[in-house]
Design a protein around this motif. Structure first.
Motif, mmCIF file in Angstrom:
data_model
loop_
_atom_site.group_PDB
_atom_site.id
_atom_site.type_symbol
_atom_site.label_atom_id
_atom_site.label_comp_id
_atom_site.label_asym_id
_atom_site.label_seq_id
_atom_site.Cartn_x
_atom_site.Cartn_y
_atom_site.Cartn_z
ATOM 1 N N SER A 1 0.843 -1.199 0.000
ATOM 2 C CA SER A 1 0.000 0.000 0.000
ATOM 3 C C SER A 1 0.874 1.243 0.000
ATOM 4 O O SER A 1 1.940 1.271 0.644
ATOM 5 C CB SER A 1 -0.911 0.000 1.235
ATOM 6 N N PRO A 2 0.489 2.305 -0.696
ATOM 7 C CA PRO A 2 1.270 3.548 -0.654
ATOM 8 C C PRO A 2 1.371 4.116 0.753
ATOM 9 O O PRO A 2 2.351 4.805 1.075
ATOM 10 C CB PRO A 2 0.509 4.484 -1.606
ATOM 11 N N LEU A 3 0.391 3.857 1.610
ATOM 12 C CA LEU A 3 0.482 4.305 3.003
ATOM 13 C C LEU A 3 1.657 3.644 3.717
ATOM 14 O O LEU A 3 2.361 4.282 4.509
ATOM 15 C CB LEU A 3 -0.826 4.001 3.739
ATOM 16 N N THR A 4 1.869 2.370 3.441
ATOM 17 C CA THR A 4 2.997 1.653 4.031
ATOM 18 C C THR A 4 4.312 2.260 3.569
ATOM 19 O O THR A 4 5.233 2.479 4.373
ATOM 20 C CB THR A 4 2.944 0.166 3.650
ATOM 21 N N LYS A 5 4.411 2.553 2.277
ATOM 22 C CA LYS A 5 5.657 3.109 1.747
ATOM 23 C C LYS A 5 5.882 4.527 2.245
ATOM 24 O O LYS A 5 7.032 4.938 2.471
ATOM 25 C CB LYS A 5 5.638 3.030 0.219
#
Length: 271
Positions: free
Chosen positions: A17-21
């Protein structure tokens, strides 16, 4: 290769997920900005390179970036070597200016710090489509105009590079090869036939984009929705735990090593 250009691959990092990155990038930057210790900073770079391998980001495409970082590093080392206020061990002297070991090490630490910050950027930008990144930023409740400006800038930088290369190749076909010119000719008349059409082309593209966003009711007072999903999966939680342990361990190591340079505001690179 541009560090802001998305690489469409199927890798474990791309599937996150982009949130994780975004969280990974924030953690790596936090360690880089808080620490001046070479061991900790090199560990951050090593961690970034591991993620590069998982994301299949080719190191060969960063020759220009590495060249710029090398030049900046030389300047940092020379400047701090001669002007570092805590320097005591003199390596050599030019006139009344003494080059100290402590200053050189601090300049090297600052250079590695910059490198660690830059090394973390492709983990997000080269593995995340701009549309997904914009949706993730919207999930964080950031203003939409800021999100749009950031997304446009990330798309615009690769566009500038591609347009420049197209114009340069077109001029080369017309026997105007900047690479074959001497330095003085490059400065006086080499880049002018490239820069002028570059600005005109980008101005035309910006006008087209202005018409496009106005026709899509940009700025309308409505609740926006996004096609891209930013939800977290089991793999995301695994990476989140790993990055927290990694960066937490580095900060703990920094504290145990007495890194006042990073945590207390006193620059002591030899500690």
């Amino acid at each position: 290769m541009n560090v802001l250009a998305f690489m469409n691959l199927d890798t474990p990092i791309h599937r996150l997920s982009p949130l994780t990155k975004l969280f990974m990038l924030a953690c790596l930057w936090t360690v880089s900005l808080l620490s001046f210790n070479l061991v900790v900073l090199l560990a951050v770079i090593a961690g970034c390179l591991v993620l590069w391998v998982l994301a299949r980001i080719p190191l060969s495409g960063f020759k220009t970036v590495l060249g710029v970082l090398a030049g900046v590093s030389v300047l940092f080392i020379l400047f701090n070597g001669f002007f570092f206020f805590g320097g005591e061990t003199v390596l050599f002297q030019i006139g009344r200016w003494a080059f100290t070991l402590e200053g050189a090490i601090f300049g090297l630490a600052v250079s590695v710090k910059v490198g660690s910050v830059v090394a973390a950027v492709p983990i997000l930008t080269m593995t995340t489509p701009v549309s997904q990144l914009m949706a993730a930023l919207a999930t964080l409740k950031l203003p939409y105009k800021f999100i749009f400006a950031l997304g446009t800038a990330m798309r615009f930088v690769p566009l500038v590079q591609e347009t420049y290369e197209e114009i340069r190749d077109a001029q080369r076909l017309r026997a105007h090869d900047v690479a074959e010119m001497k330095l003085w000719h490059k400065v006086t008349r080499g880049y002018l036939p490239i820069i002028v059409p570059l600005f005109l082309t980008l101005l035309r593209k910006s006008q087209d984009m202005d018409v496009a966003i106005e026709s899509r009711a940009f700025g309308a007072p409505v609740k926006r929705t996004y096609v891209e999903s930013t939800g977290l999966q089991a793999t995301d939680y695994l990476y989140l735990v790993a990055i927290i342990l990694f960066c937490g361990g580095l900060l703990a190591t920094a504290t145990l090593l007495g890194l006042e340079g990073g945590l207390g505001g006193v620059m002591k690179p030899l500690e």
